[in-house]
Design a protein around this motif. Structure first.
Motif, mmCIF file in Angstrom:
data_model
loop_
_atom_site.group_PDB
_atom_site.id
_atom_site.type_symbol
_atom_site.label_atom_id
_atom_site.label_comp_id
_atom_site.label_asym_id
_atom_site.label_seq_id
_atom_site.Cartn_x
_atom_site.Cartn_y
_atom_site.Cartn_z
ATOM 1 N N ALA A 17 43.464 -67.274 12.024
ATOM 2 C CA ALA A 17 43.707 -66.850 10.646
ATOM 3 C C ALA A 17 44.853 -65.847 10.553
ATOM 4 O O ALA A 17 45.652 -65.889 9.607
ATOM 5 C CB ALA A 17 42.433 -66.256 10.052
ATOM 6 N N GLU A 47 40.568 -72.373 1.161
ATOM 7 C CA GLU A 47 39.273 -72.482 1.847
ATOM 8 C C GLU A 47 38.609 -73.825 1.571
ATOM 9 O O GLU A 47 37.940 -74.382 2.453
ATOM 10 C CB GLU A 47 38.350 -71.339 1.435
ATOM 11 N N LEU A 50 40.170 -76.069 3.911
ATOM 12 C CA LEU A 50 39.696 -75.788 5.272
ATOM 13 C C LEU A 50 38.357 -76.476 5.525
ATOM 14 O O LEU A 50 38.139 -77.075 6.594
ATOM 15 C CB LEU A 50 39.566 -74.277 5.462
ATOM 16 N N ASN A 121 47.047 -76.364 2.573
ATOM 17 C CA ASN A 121 46.252 -76.495 3.796
ATOM 18 C C ASN A 121 45.957 -77.951 4.141
ATOM 19 O O ASN A 121 45.970 -78.338 5.315
ATOM 20 C CB ASN A 121 44.934 -75.730 3.658
ATOM 21 N N ASP A 160 38.977 -66.437 7.234
ATOM 22 C CA ASP A 160 40.253 -66.785 6.612
ATOM 23 C C ASP A 160 40.400 -66.123 5.239
ATOM 24 O O ASP A 160 41.490 -65.670 4.881
ATOM 25 C CB ASP A 160 40.372 -68.301 6.469
#
Length: 207
Positions: A17, A47, A50, A121, A160
């Motif tokens: 991170a 997130e 992620l 991401n 993160d």
């Protein structure tokens, strides 16, 4: 998952991170432009992506990106193009005076902040490949895997979020300087260049 194994994964998650990347650039850019409250929207998008990447790995699709040159290249160039597009838009953005927090953001732009976080991401295949290489080392095969993936996912998101929040909060310290249109233009050029640079690095990277 034992406490020892979880602590080892926590340390690995923190190292991952903290390493600067497109997510950090997005968090700092949003925090500097709109404040921490708005940056949290981008971070939430990061997130969500992620967790989706972790789901891809849990389903075994991460191995496809790790072994298929075509699949890896397709995602890689899509991600690179998106980062460059963000950079060009940021570079060309007019030096509009900053407002106060969420009041400065149009409802449409608020949704865009979530979407930007997800896409930044999600279109990074190296993140999926890295998760695919790291996570299986902390999964105990003869134990139920869903709870283990849940613990890993919660740990990754918590770490993160904390790190991206630190990047965003650090950037907000410089918001008072951006009342000057000239400095706003410089800010747009700096972060535009960082996004373009991140896209270029992703485009030429290998697994």
């Amino acid at each position: 998952m034992s406490w020892t194994m979880w602590l080892a994964f926590l340390a690995a998650a923190m190292v991952i991170a903290v390493s600067p990347g497109p997510g950090a650039v997005l968090s700092m850019s949003t925090g500097l432009r709109y404040g921490y409250g708005a940056a949290l929207r981008s971070i939430a998008g990061l997130e969500i992506a992620l967790l989706l990447q972790l789901g891809v790995v849990a389903l075994g699709l991460g191995a496809l990106l790790a072994t298929s040159e075509t699949a890896f290249a397709a995602v890689k160039f899509a991600g690179a193009a998106y980062l460059v597009w963000l950079g060009v838009n940021k570079w060309r953005a007019p030096p509009e005076p900053i407002g106060e927090g969420d009041d400065a953001i149009r409802p449409h732009s608020r949704r865009q902040l979530y979407a930007q976080g997800i896409l930044v991401n999600l279109t990074n295949p190296k993140a999926i490949v890295f998760i695919a290489a790291l996570v299986p080392q902390f999964i105990v095969p003869d134990r139920p895997q869903l709870p283990q993936f849940a613990i890993i996912g919660a740990t990754m998101v918590a770490v993160d979020t904390m790190v991206m929040s630190c990047y965003a909060l650090l950037a907000t310290r410089f918001r008072p300087l951006l009342r000057n249109p000239r400095l706003l233009r410089v800010q747009n050029r700096v972060f535009g260049g960082l996004f373009v640079g991140a896209g270029a690095m992703l485009a030429v990277s290998s697994r």
